[in-house]
Scaffold this motif. Structure first.
Motif, short mmCIF file in Angstrom:
data_model
loop_
_atom_site.label_atom_id
_atom_site.label_comp_id
_atom_site.label_asym_id
_atom_site.label_seq_id
_atom_site.Cartn_x
_atom_site.Cartn_y
_atom_site.Cartn_z
N ALA A 160 -9.53 -0.26 -9.14
CA ALA A 160 -9.65 -0.74 -7.76
C ALA A 160 -9.82 0.43 -6.81
CB ALA A 160 -8.40 -1.54 -7.38
N LYS A 161 -10.63 0.23 -5.79
CA LYS A 161 -10.83 1.28 -4.79
C LYS A 161 -9.62 1.33 -3.86
CE LYS A 161 -15.88 1.15 -4.59
NZ LYS A 161 -17.05 1.01 -3.70
N PRO A 162 -9.07 2.51 -3.64
CA PRO A 162 -7.95 2.62 -2.70
C PRO A 162 -8.38 2.25 -1.28
CG PRO A 162 -8.13 4.59 -4.06
CD PRO A 162 -9.38 3.80 -4.29
N ALA A 163 -7.46 1.70 -0.53
CA ALA A 163 -7.75 1.39 0.87
C ALA A 163 -8.05 2.67 1.63
CB ALA A 163 -6.55 0.66 1.49
N HIS A 164 -8.95 2.57 2.55
CA HIS A 164 -9.29 3.68 3.47
C HIS A 164 -10.00 4.86 2.79
CE1 HIS A 164 -6.61 1.46 6.08
NE2 HIS A 164 -5.57 1.73 5.31
N MET A 165 -10.45 4.70 1.53
CA MET A 165 -11.04 5.85 0.84
C MET A 165 -12.37 6.28 1.46
SD MET A 165 -12.55 4.36 -2.78
CE MET A 165 -13.78 5.65 -2.93
#
Length: 211
Positions: A73-78
């Motif tokens: 999953a892509k981290p938030a705010h990346m």
């Protein structure tokens, strides 16, 4: 007039012969290509069957589990242009690194790697080569214990991310051979050069710090 007509007929006949010869040559070439493609397909099928036969039920189960690993999953705010975005992108990159060796899927890893990143290309090529031979890596534990973001220094094109990471045991599997096992690796240091390009952080270079 008779000579002209005769020559005309001869010319037409010659054109017909050339056309037939060309068609015959083209057909022969197409048939040769088809035979070559079929030969390659048969060889690949045979190699795949041999690799399958070489796997024990336990290894086959391990491989199936590795190939079924969901994409990280892509981290938030990346994707924001900030220290938080840069470090989040590195977390994601390192997850993609493991994912690529497990599944052979390097699409997203390549998408966030700049063309000139030698470190990135090495990872992508190694993962592709492993899976081309029917191999894979089992999932390993990894824990980032410290990560630091450094502002871009004058004269440099990249921001620096310095990472300390603990790796668990890694197992690399190859059909027909015993798995290759490496023990846990604690406090491994990595340095990554990152740059914000077109709304996302890209990896431009990487280095594993020798002990």
């Amino acid at each position: 007039m008779a000579c002209v007509l005769a020559l005309g007929v001869a010319a037409c006949s010659l054109k017909d012969v050339r056309a037939e010869a060309g068609a015959s040559t083209s057909a022969s070439a197409s048939a040769a290509v088809a035979r070559a493609e079929q030969g390659i397909a048969d060889a690949n099928a045979s190699a795949t069957a041999s690799r399958e036969a070489a796997l024990t039920p336990e290894l086959r189960a391990q491989r199936d589990a590795a190939l079924a690993e969901p994409a990280p999953a892509k981290p938030a705010h990346m994707d924001e242009e900030s220290a938080r975005g840069a470090t989040g992108s590195v977390y994601y990159f390192l997850d993609l690194y493991r994912y690529a060796f497990m599944t052979g899927n390097t699409t997203e890893l390549a998408a966030m790697s700049e063309d000139g990143c030698v470190f990135c290309k090495s990872v992508i090529d190694q993962a592709a080569e492993l899976h081309a031979g029917g191999g894979w890596a089992n999932k390993w534990e990894q824990d980032i214990t410290n990560i630091r973001y450094y502002d871009k220094l004058e004269g440099y094109n990249y921001n620096l991310i310095h990472v300390h990471i603990n790796y668990g045991q890694m197992i690399w599997c190859y059909p027909g051979s015993d798995p290759s096992v490496s023990g846990p690796d604690e406090d491994r240091e990595l340095k990554l050069g990152v740059r914000y390009v077109n709304g996302r952080w890209m990896i431009g270079e990487g280095e594993v710090i020798p002990r």
